[in-house]
Scaffold this active site. Structure first.
Site, mmCIF file in Angstrom:
data_model
loop_
_atom_site.group_PDB
_atom_site.id
_atom_site.type_symbol
_atom_site.label_atom_id
_atom_site.label_comp_id
_atom_site.label_asym_id
_atom_site.label_seq_id
_atom_site.Cartn_x
_atom_site.Cartn_y
_atom_site.Cartn_z
ATOM 1 N N ASP A 479 0.833 -1.206 0.000
ATOM 2 C CA ASP A 479 0.000 0.000 0.000
ATOM 3 C C ASP A 479 0.872 1.263 0.000
ATOM 4 O O ASP A 479 2.089 1.212 0.277
ATOM 5 C CB ASP A 479 -0.905 -0.034 1.244
ATOM 6 C CG ASP A 479 -2.231 0.689 1.042
ATOM 7 O OD1 ASP A 479 -2.336 1.485 0.108
ATOM 8 O OD2 ASP A 479 -3.144 0.458 1.854
ATOM 9 N N ASP A 549 -10.594 2.374 -3.504
ATOM 10 C CA ASP A 549 -11.241 2.114 -2.220
ATOM 11 C C ASP A 549 -12.750 2.171 -2.354
ATOM 12 O O ASP A 549 -13.478 1.803 -1.436
ATOM 13 C CB ASP A 549 -10.787 3.145 -1.180
ATOM 14 C CG ASP A 549 -9.426 2.781 -0.607
ATOM 15 O OD1 ASP A 549 -9.008 1.617 -0.763
ATOM 16 O OD2 ASP A 549 -8.784 3.656 -0.002
HETATM 17 C C1 DGJ Z 1 -5.884 1.936 1.726
HETATM 18 C C2 DGJ Z 1 -6.282 0.726 0.926
HETATM 19 O O1 DGJ Z 1 -6.771 1.095 -0.318
HETATM 20 C C3 DGJ Z 1 -7.295 -0.069 1.718
HETATM 21 O O2 DGJ Z 1 -7.743 -1.164 0.968
HETATM 22 C C4 DGJ Z 1 -6.674 -0.498 3.014
HETATM 23 O O3 DGJ Z 1 -5.630 -1.389 2.754
HETATM 24 C C5 DGJ Z 1 -6.193 0.715 3.780
HETATM 25 N N1 DGJ Z 1 -5.337 1.538 2.977
HETATM 26 C C6 DGJ Z 1 -5.477 0.293 5.030
HETATM 27 O O4 DGJ Z 1 -4.914 1.345 5.676
#
Ligand code: DGJ
Length: 724
Positions: A479, A549
């Site tokens: 991430d 997201d």
């Molecule tokens: C952003 C990601 O897109 C989410 O899926 C998740 O992993 C969060 N970060 C966790 O902090």
């Protein structure tokens, strides 16, 4: 020979499977662009250079006063700054005297059968004999800069790549202020610029605008390719549709600050540059040093935007993505993030695994919150050791329990980040990006590690690999949840501080390369707060990227359609989430156009929903090969129709087709005919749900009648056709 040089005319002709690209060398060594478009059998292109209307305001080439050419007008192969070409320049070098006039002239060339790799940067690969590469060496005689222009043509695809290497072959230092990867000159301005804009939660929405005189450009200054713009542009001739007409596509294999600039001049010609964003950029070259630009991928087809996309998809599947996971069915995973956020422990995760296993899920992914003392997003990034208060008995114990339920195990990391509240920061406050005398701007309460530093990368690699090597981990979600501010490095001298944005990207690539090399069995999924780094650079290291997201199925349609402009659907991280505004079936049908998984608490599903999930996973297994390897046809784009969206996959042998349609909003009329595409008109296809048999011609030209089969908000239908 795909690449030829006509020594009498001094013309290079570069042919791909269906296109020709040509450039000429002037007797004084200037490089002129001649042509890029459909394949040409001949090369009588020098008349293309004459653009008329010469006036005193158009400077001459030195010593060529009585010629009809001016750097201000003539199409340049790689435009230089400050020597008579007033349009946007691809190259600008500040020499030791401080001036920024730049002028490169042809010296020599080579035609290579091996495609050279780019130093420290991802690029397309070639496979034995399927490419030829032209290397043109040019020189700026005043500065001593040697500029190597690389052009690779693919023999079986209408695809070219371009990149540039600049070497300092002088006794003095110099500074590169602009080094674009490609420069393209299109005569005529009758094009629409198609690009992908967005923001967090709304990535890669397709938008287009007609070219107009002056500048039009997209860029990132965020240190990543970004949610806001993608390093992709298509230029489609007015009137080009999804299925017909000329279109050029350009995509930069780069994950940092980029710019794609287009200037239309008074002669209605468009110059297109794509490369590292010159804003906030400078690269200092000491004598003997060299700099390599990222690679630009260029596609041309006269068969419409859909075909351009399919060409990108085939190219990236074959020549960009190199993970062993590329050509195999990816595990159906259940991710803890939307199911629990930070609120989990070992027992809860095992309970997820227990329920998920009963539905046929393959893998549990433990997302953010398992390390340091992290219970919120306010600490512990950089402290990559297990929080045993949460995971009692440790990670191995948890993985054993998850494996015992029949699931594999995946884990989340954010390797490029550091929390101010972390042991790592307390030990090494200078390891984050920062500038002297200025406070860091936090974002999500975190700072960014200085990835240009080897000691920083070593530390993160050692910490993470201790976990990965000592535990049975099959998947890593990588991430990246903020952008770069106060981008300075404690180790760089003042005259190199503007290198940091690019050095950061190089550092990240280096670290990713170390991981994929050390742990080849691990499936890496990239992510950046959803799809903030959805670019070909990242795809080089990981075969899938979390798209967004935003897991609402209707919103995802726009995001996934936009992503499909140049990225294959097998790269789309797409999950079914607990977002009940659309039926569970539609959420699955949309996620099926991707890597497929679940992002919800499986304990909360009703028995009926669990049964549906079982059937969805069975469908995924049935159709995944077709989706992964098939050709995508965007039938109705969500940005073009208010009510319906539809897409289709056709197997390469045209024996199978899978069609999905979604109602985004209850339409004005229930009457709905959907015309399929890409089938063999002469084959007979069975609708496997009804047993009805239709010719490919009928399905494409008359269509299928979906009237009243789907009508209400969020409803969807999937139809599978198989040829006899
Ligand atoms: C952003 C990601 O897109 C989410 O899926 C998740 O992993 C969060 N970060 C966790 O902090």
């Amino acid at each position: 020979m795909a690449i030829s040089f006509d020594a009498s005319k001094k013309i290079f002709k570069l042919d791909t499977s269906d296109t020709t690209y040509a450039l000429a060398v002037h007797e004084a060594g200037y490089l002129f662009h001649l042509y890029y478009g459909p394949y040409l059998p001949d090369n009588n292109l020098l008349p293309m250079l004459f653009r008329g209307g010469f006036a005193s305001f158009h400077p001459n080439y030195p010593n060529y006063v009585n010629t009809p050419y001016s750097p201000d007008i003539t199409p340049s192969e790689y435009s230089c700054n400050g020597t008579g070409d007033f349009r946007i320049s691809a190259l600008q070098i500040r020499n030791v005297n401080g001036d920024i006039s730049t002028d490169i002239r042809y010296v020599s060339h080579r035609i290579l059968t091996e495609k050279p790799a780019l130093c420290g940067l991802p690029s397309l690969r070639s496979e034995a004999g399927d490419t030829e590469t032209l290397e043109i060496t040019a020189r700026d005689h005043t500065t001593g800069a040697v500029v190597k222009l690389y052009y690779t043509v693919y023999l079986q695809l209408p695809v070219m790549t371009r990149s540039v290497v600049v070497e300092n072959d002088s006794q003095y230092p110099m500074d590169l202020e602009r080094v674009y990867s490609t420069c393209l000159e299109l005569p005529g301005m009758d094009y629409d610029m198609v690009h992908l804009y967005g923001q967090w939660f709304k990535e890669r929405t397709v938008t287009e605008r007609p070219l107009a005189h002056g500048m039009q450009s997209i860029q990132s200054k965020r240190g990543s390719s970004s949610h806001n713009h993608n390093p992709f542009v298509a230029l489609k001739q007015h009137g080009t549709t999804e299925e017909n007409g000329p279109v050029y596509g350009i995509n930069l294999i780069y994950s940092g600050n980029f710019a794609i600039d287009i200037e239309v001049d008074a002669r209605n010609t468009a110059r297109v540059l794509a490369g590292i964003n010159p804003t906030d950029f400078n690269w200092h070259l000491e004598p003997g040093e060299s700099f390599t630009s990222p690679e630009a991928v260029m596609v041309f087809t006269d068969k419409g935007v859909g075909e351009m996309s399919r060409i990108f998809h085939r190219t990236y599947m074959k020549h960009l993505i190199k993970s062993p996971w590329r050509d195999v069915e990816r595990p159906v995973l259940i991710n803890s993030w939307e199911a629990a956020y930070f609120d989990f422990d070992d027992d809860k995760l095992v309970a997820f695994a227990h329920e998920a296993a009963k539905m046929g899920v393959d893998m549990l992914v433990m997302d953010d919150g398992w390390f340091g003392v992290r219970n919120l997003d306010n600490c512990s990034l950089g402290d990559w050791y297990v929080n045993e208060k949460k995971l009692k008995g440790g990670l191995s114990k948890l993985i054993e329990r998850v494996n015992a339920e029949g699931l594999k195990f995946g884990i989340w990391y954010e390797p490029e980040m550091i929390s101010p509240d972390s042991d790592l920061y307390r030990a090494h406050p200078d390891w984050c990006l920062h500038v002297k005398g200025r406070e860091n701007s936090p974002a999500r309460l975190q700072y960014v590690l200085d990835m240009s530093r080897e000691d920083v990368r070593d530390n993160i690699f050692n910490q993470m690999s201790a976990v990965l090597a000592n535990n049975k981990i099959d998947y890593v979600k990588w991430d990246f949840n903020r952008n770069l501010t106060e981008a300075g490095s404690a180790l760089l001298p003042a005259n190199r501080q503007k290198e940091i944005m690019h050095r950061f990207v190089l550092g990240t690539y280096d670290l990713m390369n170390r991981f994929v090399t050390a742990f080849p069995h691990i499936l890496f999924e990239n992510c950046s707060g959803g799809g903030g780094r959805f670019d070909p650079g990242m795809l080089y290291y990981s075969p899938q990227i979390w798209c967004s997201d935003n897991t609402d199925a209707i919103e995802r349609l726009t995001i996934q359609f936009g992503s499909s402009m140049c990225y294959p659907v097998s790269t789309f991280g797409a999950h079914v989430a607990a977002r009940p505004r659309t039926p569970l079936s539609t959420r699955a049908n949309v996620a099926m156009c991707g890597t497929f998984g679940y992002e919800l608490d499986p304990r909360k599903l009703t028995e009926d929903e669990k049964e549906q999930v079982r059937a969805q996973i069975a469908d995924y297994r049935k159709y995944n090969k077709l989706i992964r390897e098939g050709d995508l046809y965007r039938l109705i784009a969500p940005t073009e129709d208010h009510f319906r969206c539809a897409w289709q996959f056709v197997s390469p042998d045209k024996q199978e087709a899978l069609v999905t349609s979604v109602i985004m909003r209850r339409p004005e009329t229930a009457y709905f005919m959907l015309k399929l595409r890409g089938l063999d008109p002469n084959k007979m296809y069975t609708d496997t749900a009804t047993g009805e048999v239709y010719s490919g011609a009928l399905l494409m030209y008359a269509g299928i009648n979906l009237t009243e089969q789907i009508y209400d908000d969020g409803e969807s239908i999937v139809k599978y056709f198989k040829a006899e």
